[in-house]
Design an enzyme around this catalytic site. Structure first.
Site, PDB file in Angstrom:
ATOM      1  N   GLU A  87      13.441   2.906   2.030  1.00 20.33           N
ATOM      2  CA  GLU A  87      12.693   3.467   3.169  1.00 20.33           C
ATOM      3  C   GLU A  87      13.377   3.168   4.501  1.00 20.33           C
ATOM      4  O   GLU A  87      12.713   3.056   5.523  1.00 20.33           O
ATOM      5  CB  GLU A  87      11.259   2.916   3.160  1.00 20.33           C
ATOM      6  CG  GLU A  87      10.516   3.111   1.857  1.00 20.33           C
ATOM      7  CD  GLU A  87      10.382   4.572   1.445  1.00 20.33           C
ATOM      8  OE1 GLU A  87      10.585   5.458   2.297  1.00 20.33           O
ATOM      9  OE2 GLU A  87      10.086   4.829   0.271  1.00 20.33           O
ATOM     10  N   PHE A 137       0.845  -1.200   0.000  1.00 18.09           N
ATOM     11  CA  PHE A 137       0.000   0.000   0.000  1.00 18.09           C
ATOM     12  C   PHE A 137       0.877   1.246   0.000  1.00 18.09           C
ATOM     13  O   PHE A 137       1.703   1.439   0.897  1.00 18.09           O
ATOM     14  CB  PHE A 137      -0.922   0.011   1.226  1.00 18.09           C
ATOM     15  CG  PHE A 137      -1.836   1.210   1.256  1.00 18.09           C
ATOM     16  CD1 PHE A 137      -2.916   1.284   0.377  1.00 18.09           C
ATOM     17  CD2 PHE A 137      -1.604   2.266   2.120  1.00 18.09           C
ATOM     18  CE1 PHE A 137      -3.747   2.397   0.381  1.00 18.09           C
ATOM     19  CE2 PHE A 137      -2.432   3.377   2.135  1.00 18.09           C
ATOM     20  CZ  PHE A 137      -3.508   3.440   1.270  1.00 18.09           C
ATOM     21  N   GLY A 138       0.688   2.089  -1.005  1.00 15.42           N
ATOM     22  CA  GLY A 138       1.429   3.358  -1.095  1.00 15.42           C
ATOM     23  C   GLY A 138       0.525   4.522  -0.744  1.00 15.42           C
ATOM     24  O   GLY A 138      -0.600   4.608  -1.244  1.00 15.42           O
ATOM     25  N   TYR A 139       1.015   5.406   0.123  1.00 15.95           N
ATOM     26  CA  TYR A 139       0.208   6.571   0.519  1.00 15.95           C
ATOM     27  C   TYR A 139       0.991   7.868   0.393  1.00 15.95           C
ATOM     28  O   TYR A 139       0.479   8.948   0.678  1.00 15.95           O
ATOM     29  CB  TYR A 139      -0.285   6.404   1.966  1.00 15.95           C
ATOM     30  CG  TYR A 139       0.851   6.197   2.968  1.00 15.95           C
ATOM     31  CD1 TYR A 139       1.385   4.920   3.179  1.00 15.95           C
ATOM     32  CD2 TYR A 139       1.402   7.267   3.654  1.00 15.95           C
ATOM     33  CE1 TYR A 139       2.424   4.732   4.075  1.00 15.95           C
ATOM     34  CE2 TYR A 139       2.435   7.086   4.555  1.00 15.95           C
ATOM     35  CZ  TYR A 139       2.949   5.813   4.755  1.00 15.95           C
ATOM     36  OH  TYR A 139       3.997   5.633   5.642  1.00 15.95           O
ATOM     37  N   GLY A 140       2.238   7.762  -0.038  1.00 17.99           N
ATOM     38  CA  GLY A 140       3.082   8.949  -0.212  1.00 17.99           C
ATOM     39  C   GLY A 140       3.555   9.002  -1.652  1.00 17.99           C
ATOM     40  O   GLY A 140       2.758   8.885  -2.583  1.00 17.99           O
ATOM     41  N   SER A 141       4.864   9.118  -1.805  1.00 17.67           N
ATOM     42  CA  SER A 141       5.388   9.259  -3.171  1.00 17.67           C
ATOM     43  C   SER A 141       5.097   8.012  -4.015  1.00 17.67           C
ATOM     44  O   SER A 141       5.081   8.089  -5.240  1.00 17.67           O
ATOM     45  CB  SER A 141       6.887   9.538  -3.146  1.00 17.67           C
ATOM     46  OG  SER A 141       7.566   8.473  -2.520  1.00 17.67           O
TER      47      SER A 141
HETATM   48  C1  BEZ Z   1       4.656   5.658   0.186  1.00 20.07           C
HETATM   49  O1  BEZ Z   1       3.541   5.261   0.196  1.00 20.07           O
HETATM   50  O2  BEZ Z   1       5.017   6.439  -0.638  1.00 20.07           O
HETATM   51  C2  BEZ Z   1       5.579   5.231   1.229  1.00 20.07           C
HETATM   52  C3  BEZ Z   1       6.293   4.081   1.058  1.00 20.07           C
HETATM   53  C4  BEZ Z   1       7.187   3.701   2.004  1.00 20.07           C
HETATM   54  C5  BEZ Z   1       7.344   4.466   3.121  1.00 20.07           C
HETATM   55  C6  BEZ Z   1       6.595   5.593   3.285  1.00 20.07           C
HETATM   56  C7  BEZ Z   1       5.695   5.976   2.337  1.00 20.07           C
END
Ligand code: BEZ
Length: 193
Positions: A99, A24-28
Site C-alpha cells: 500500500e 481493518f480492511g475496507y477495500g480489496s
Molecule cells: C483495504 O482495506 O483493502 C485497504 C488496505 C490498505 C489500503 C487501502 C485499502
C-alpha cells in the site's frame, strides 16, 4: 507528500510489543487477504466513508492511465463496514509495501458484530498524497474504472469484487453500488472467477 509512504509507516510504533494487532480492511482486503492471519471478523469503524478517490498507478492502473481505488474520507456519524484481520506485527511490513502508493497507517477503534471492540490499524490515503484524485462525478469515476488496468489486473475487477464482497457481508454501500451500476451501463458486468 511523496507517493512512497513505507518509511513514514514504519515509524509508527504505537503497537510495538504487541503479539497481534487488528487490521481493518475496507477495500480489496475484504475479499482478498494475501497474508496469514490469526482471526478474521466482520467489523466497522465510525466517522469514515469509503470513496473511490485514490489514484492507482501501481496496481489497478498505470502512470499514464491511473485507475481508482478506495480510501476513507472523514464523515461524521457514518459507519464504514469491512473485515478485520488479526495479524502478527510482521505483516505490516508486507502491507506497507503493498500500500505504498499514498496510504498511511492510522490507529482506530474497530467494532465487531458481537458488540466488542478493539484498537487496531487502518490504512488511509488522505488528500495530501500525490496519487490522490479526489471527488468526481460517479459516472466519470465509473468510466475511468471501466478502462483502467494495471499489474494487478483490470480496475473493474477490483470494483466488482468489492461490490460482491459487500453484498455477501450484507453491508450495502451506496457509492460502491452506484459505481457498479454505472459500470454495467458501460457494458462491464463480469467478475471473472
Ligand atoms: C483495504 O482495506 O483493502 C485497504 C488496505 C490498505 C489500503 C487501502 C485499502
Amino acid at each position: 507528500m511523496s507517493h512512497n509512504t513505507i518509511a513514514i509507516n514504519q515509524r509508527m510504533n504505537k503497537f510495538d510489543g504487541h503479539k497481534s494487532v487488528w487490521l481493518f480492511g475496507y477495500g480489496s482486503l475484504i475479499f482478498k487477504a494475501d497474508f496469514p492471519y490469526l482471526d478474521r471478523r466482520p467489523a466497522h469503524i465510525g466517522g469514515w466513508s469509503r470513496r473511490f478517490w485514490q489514484g492507482s498507478h501501481d496496481h489497478r492502473g498505470t502512470e499514464t492511465a491511473p485507475g481508482r481505488v478506495v480510501t476513507l474520507v472523514p464523515d461524521a456519524g457514518a459507519l464504514c463496514h469491512g473485515m478485520a484481520y488479526l495479524v502478527t506485527p510482521e505483516e505490516f511490513a508486507h502491507l506497507d509495501h503493498r500500500e505504498k502508493n499514498g496510504y498511511l497507517r492510522l490507529a482506530t477503534e474497530m467494532h465487531f458484530d458481537d458488540g466488542s471492540s478493539d484498537e487496531g490499524i487502518v490504512y488511509i490515503a488522505t488528500h495530501e498524497n500525490e496519487a490522490y484524485l479526489g471527488p468526481a462525478d460517479e459516472i466519470d469515476i465509473a468510466r475511468q474504472i471501466a478502462t483502467a488496468r494495471g499489474p494487478s489486473g483490470p480496475n473493474s475487477e477490483y470494483l466488482l469484487g468489492l461490490a460482491q464482497a459487500l453484498r455477501e457481508l450484507g453491508k450495502p454501500d451506496p457509492h460502491v453500488f452506484a459505481l457498479e451500476r454505472h459500470l454495467a451501463d458501460f457494458g462491464v458486468t463480469q467478475l471473472r472467477a
